[in-house]
Design a protein around this motif. Structure first.
Motif, PDB file in Angstrom:
ATOM      1  N   GLU A  28      32.590  42.397  41.976  1.00 16.13           N
ATOM      2  CA  GLU A  28      32.263  42.097  40.579  1.00 16.13           C
ATOM      3  C   GLU A  28      31.173  41.042  40.453  1.00 16.13           C
ATOM      4  O   GLU A  28      30.208  41.220  39.707  1.00 16.13           O
ATOM      5  N   THR A  29      31.309  39.948  41.181  1.00 16.39           N
ATOM      6  CA  THR A  29      30.428  38.799  40.946  1.00 16.39           C
ATOM      7  C   THR A  29      29.217  38.751  41.877  1.00 16.39           C
ATOM      8  O   THR A  29      28.098  38.601  41.406  1.00 16.39           O
ATOM      9  N   ASP A  33      28.771  45.215  41.531  1.00 16.84           N
ATOM     10  CA  ASP A  33      29.126  46.622  41.709  1.00 16.84           C
ATOM     11  C   ASP A  33      30.450  46.865  40.976  1.00 16.84           C
ATOM     12  O   ASP A  33      31.522  46.816  41.575  1.00 16.84           O
ATOM     13  N   PRO A  34      30.381  47.098  39.661  1.00 15.37           N
ATOM     14  CA  PRO A  34      31.613  47.214  38.886  1.00 15.37           C
ATOM     15  C   PRO A  34      32.501  48.390  39.286  1.00 15.37           C
ATOM     16  O   PRO A  34      33.716  48.294  39.200  1.00 15.37           O
ATOM     17  N   GLN A  35      31.917  49.484  39.737  1.00 14.92           N
ATOM     18  CA  GLN A  35      32.736  50.647  40.094  1.00 14.92           C
ATOM     19  C   GLN A  35      33.677  50.334  41.257  1.00 14.92           C
ATOM     20  O   GLN A  35      34.867  50.661  41.214  1.00 14.92           O
ATOM     21  N   ASN A  36      33.146  49.701  42.297  1.00 12.63           N
ATOM     22  CA  ASN A  36      34.016  49.326  43.417  1.00 12.63           C
ATOM     23  C   ASN A  36      34.978  48.207  43.024  1.00 12.63           C
ATOM     24  O   ASN A  36      36.113  48.168  43.506  1.00 12.63           O
ATOM     25  N   ALA A  37      34.542  47.318  42.151  1.00 11.66           N
ATOM     26  CA  ALA A  37      35.440  46.259  41.671  1.00 11.66           C
ATOM     27  C   ALA A  37      36.635  46.882  40.955  1.00 11.66           C
ATOM     28  O   ALA A  37      37.779  46.469  41.172  1.00 11.66           O
ATOM     29  N   ILE A  38      36.391  47.889  40.141  1.00 12.68           N
ATOM     30  CA  ILE A  38      37.470  48.581  39.422  1.00 12.68           C
ATOM     31  C   ILE A  38      38.458  49.195  40.414  1.00 12.68           C
ATOM     32  O   ILE A  38      39.677  49.067  40.262  1.00 12.68           O
ATOM     33  N   VAL A  39      37.938  49.830  41.450  1.00 14.54           N
ATOM     34  CA  VAL A  39      38.791  50.454  42.466  1.00 14.54           C
ATOM     35  C   VAL A  39      39.696  49.410  43.109  1.00 14.54           C
ATOM     36  O   VAL A  39      40.916  49.603  43.225  1.00 14.54           O
ATOM     37  N   TYR A  40      39.118  48.286  43.511  1.00 12.35           N
ATOM     38  CA  TYR A  40      39.913  47.276  44.215  1.00 12.35           C
ATOM     39  C   TYR A  40      40.848  46.512  43.282  1.00 12.35           C
ATOM     40  O   TYR A  40      41.960  46.170  43.691  1.00 12.35           O
ATOM     41  N   TYR A  41      40.435  46.272  42.041  1.00 11.35           N
ATOM     42  CA  TYR A  41      41.363  45.655  41.086  1.00 11.35           C
ATOM     43  C   TYR A  41      42.559  46.582  40.843  1.00 11.35           C
ATOM     44  O   TYR A  41      43.706  46.128  40.765  1.00 11.35           O
ATOM     45  N   THR A  56      50.405  39.063  37.710  1.00 10.29           N
ATOM     46  CA  THR A  56      49.188  39.172  38.520  1.00 10.29           C
ATOM     47  C   THR A  56      48.658  40.599  38.468  1.00 10.29           C
ATOM     48  O   THR A  56      47.443  40.821  38.363  1.00 10.29           O
ATOM     49  N   ALA A  57      49.567  41.568  38.509  1.00 10.77           N
ATOM     50  CA  ALA A  57      49.164  42.970  38.403  1.00 10.77           C
ATOM     51  C   ALA A  57      48.490  43.231  37.064  1.00 10.77           C
ATOM     52  O   ALA A  57      47.436  43.883  37.004  1.00 10.77           O
ATOM     53  N   GLN A  58      49.078  42.682  35.986  1.00 12.86           N
ATOM     54  CA  GLN A  58      48.493  42.865  34.653  1.00 12.86           C
ATOM     55  C   GLN A  58      47.088  42.269  34.588  1.00 12.86           C
ATOM     56  O   GLN A  58      46.185  42.856  33.994  1.00 12.86           O
ATOM     57  N   GLY A  59      46.910  41.095  35.202  1.00 10.92           N
ATOM     58  CA  GLY A  59      45.597  40.469  35.218  1.00 10.92           C
ATOM     59  C   GLY A  59      44.549  41.329  35.904  1.00 10.92           C
ATOM     60  O   GLY A  59      43.416  41.451  35.433  1.00 10.92           O
ATOM     61  N   CYS A  60      44.947  41.939  37.009  1.00  6.39           N
ATOM     62  CA  CYS A  60      44.017  42.836  37.722  1.00  6.39           C
ATOM     63  C   CYS A  60      43.690  44.060  36.877  1.00  6.39           C
ATOM     64  O   CYS A  60      42.535  44.503  36.833  1.00  6.39           O
ATOM     65  N   LEU A  61      44.694  44.606  36.195  1.00  6.22           N
ATOM     66  CA  LEU A  61      44.448  45.771  35.347  1.00  6.22           C
ATOM     67  C   LEU A  61      43.532  45.427  34.174  1.00  6.22           C
ATOM     68  O   LEU A  61      42.658  46.223  33.813  1.00  6.22           O
ATOM     69  N   VAL A  62      43.717  44.252  33.593  1.00  7.82           N
ATOM     70  CA  VAL A  62      42.846  43.831  32.484  1.00  7.82           C
ATOM     71  C   VAL A  62      41.402  43.714  32.967  1.00  7.82           C
ATOM     72  O   VAL A  62      40.464  44.132  32.267  1.00  7.82           O
ATOM     73  N   LYS A  63      41.207  43.170  34.170  1.00 15.36           N
ATOM     74  CA  LYS A  63      39.847  43.084  34.727  1.00 15.36           C
ATOM     75  C   LYS A  63      39.269  44.486  34.927  1.00 15.36           C
ATOM     76  O   LYS A  63      38.099  44.726  34.599  1.00 15.36           O
ATOM     77  N   ALA A  64      40.077  45.413  35.464  1.00 13.01           N
ATOM     78  CA  ALA A  64      39.610  46.786  35.668  1.00 13.01           C
ATOM     79  C   ALA A  64      39.248  47.434  34.332  1.00 13.01           C
ATOM     80  O   ALA A  64      38.235  48.132  34.232  1.00 13.01           O
ATOM     81  N   ALA A  65      40.059  47.194  33.306  1.00 11.16           N
ATOM     82  CA  ALA A  65      39.782  47.760  31.982  1.00 11.16           C
ATOM     83  C   ALA A  65      38.497  47.183  31.397  1.00 11.16           C
ATOM     84  O   ALA A  65      37.672  47.927  30.846  1.00 11.16           O
ATOM     85  N   ALA A  66      38.329  45.874  31.521  1.00  8.68           N
ATOM     86  CA  ALA A  66      37.119  45.239  30.976  1.00  8.68           C
ATOM     87  C   ALA A  66      35.861  45.770  31.668  1.00  8.68           C
ATOM     88  O   ALA A  66      34.856  46.062  31.009  1.00  8.68           O
ATOM     89  N   LEU A  67      35.935  45.912  32.980  1.00 11.69           N
ATOM     90  CA  LEU A  67      34.782  46.437  33.718  1.00 11.69           C
ATOM     91  C   LEU A  67      34.521  47.901  33.364  1.00 11.69           C
ATOM     92  O   LEU A  67      33.369  48.325  33.277  1.00 11.69           O
ATOM     93  N   ALA A  71      31.140  49.396  31.724  1.00 12.74           N
ATOM     94  CA  ALA A  71      30.448  50.532  32.346  1.00 12.74           C
ATOM     95  C   ALA A  71      30.427  51.742  31.407  1.00 12.74           C
ATOM     96  O   ALA A  71      30.009  52.827  31.802  1.00 12.74           O
ATOM     97  N   GLU A  72      30.899  51.531  30.178  1.00  9.97           N
ATOM     98  CA  GLU A  72      30.931  52.555  29.137  1.00  9.97           C
ATOM     99  C   GLU A  72      31.866  53.713  29.462  1.00  9.97           C
ATOM    100  O   GLU A  72      31.689  54.823  28.970  1.00  9.97           O
ATOM    101  N   ASP A  73      32.875  53.459  30.283  1.00  4.54           N
ATOM    102  CA  ASP A  73      33.937  54.445  30.511  1.00  4.54           C
ATOM    103  C   ASP A  73      35.098  54.043  29.602  1.00  4.54           C
ATOM    104  O   ASP A  73      36.108  53.498  30.043  1.00  4.54           O
ATOM    105  N   LEU A  74      34.899  54.303  28.325  1.00  3.52           N
ATOM    106  CA  LEU A  74      35.824  53.817  27.312  1.00  3.52           C
ATOM    107  C   LEU A  74      37.187  54.492  27.378  1.00  3.52           C
ATOM    108  O   LEU A  74      38.205  53.862  27.072  1.00  3.52           O
ATOM    109  N   ASP A  75      37.218  55.752  27.785  1.00  4.78           N
ATOM    110  CA  ASP A  75      38.507  56.439  27.921  1.00  4.78           C
ATOM    111  C   ASP A  75      39.360  55.769  28.986  1.00  4.78           C
ATOM    112  O   ASP A  75      40.556  55.521  28.786  1.00  4.78           O
TER     113      ASP A  75
END
Length: 93
Positions: A28-29, A33-41, A56-67, A71-75
């Motif tokens: 992410e930082t 590379d947001p796509q790989n960040a989403i995968v690992y989150y 902690t799991a929820q925090g990772c999911l929120v990061k994945a959702a934000a990314l 990335a305009e993958d709104l669904d």
């Protein structure tokens, strides 16, 4: 990835989840590379959830959702946010 696999084989799932979260943060930082960040989150969230580390799991999911939203993958972002909301609501019941 090899280190994560070794941690998993030795039953150290929480440490594996921490490694996956750190990799996501690097993607992410540092690598932007947001796509790989989403995968690992997402992977980290699954492992944290399996170890009953729900917040902690929820925090990772929120990061994945934000990314995903950035990335305009709104669904995908909406699905993840909905999952977090449902899990949070169920957690408080």
């Amino acid at each position: 990835q090899e280190a994560i696999n070794m941690l998993i084989k030795s039953g150290r799932f929480h440490q594996a989840a921490n490694q996956e979260k750190e990799i996501a943060e690097i993607y992410e930082t540092l690598l932007e590379d947001p796509q790989n960040a989403i995968v690992y989150y997402s992977r980290a969230a699954e492992r944290f959830e399996g170890e009953d580390s729900h917040s902690t799991a929820q925090g990772c999911l929120v990061k994945a959702a934000a990314l995903s939203a950035l990335a305009e993958d709104l669904d995908k972002a909406a699905r993840i946010y909905e999952e977090v909301a449902v899990d949070s609501a169920n957690d408080h019941l």
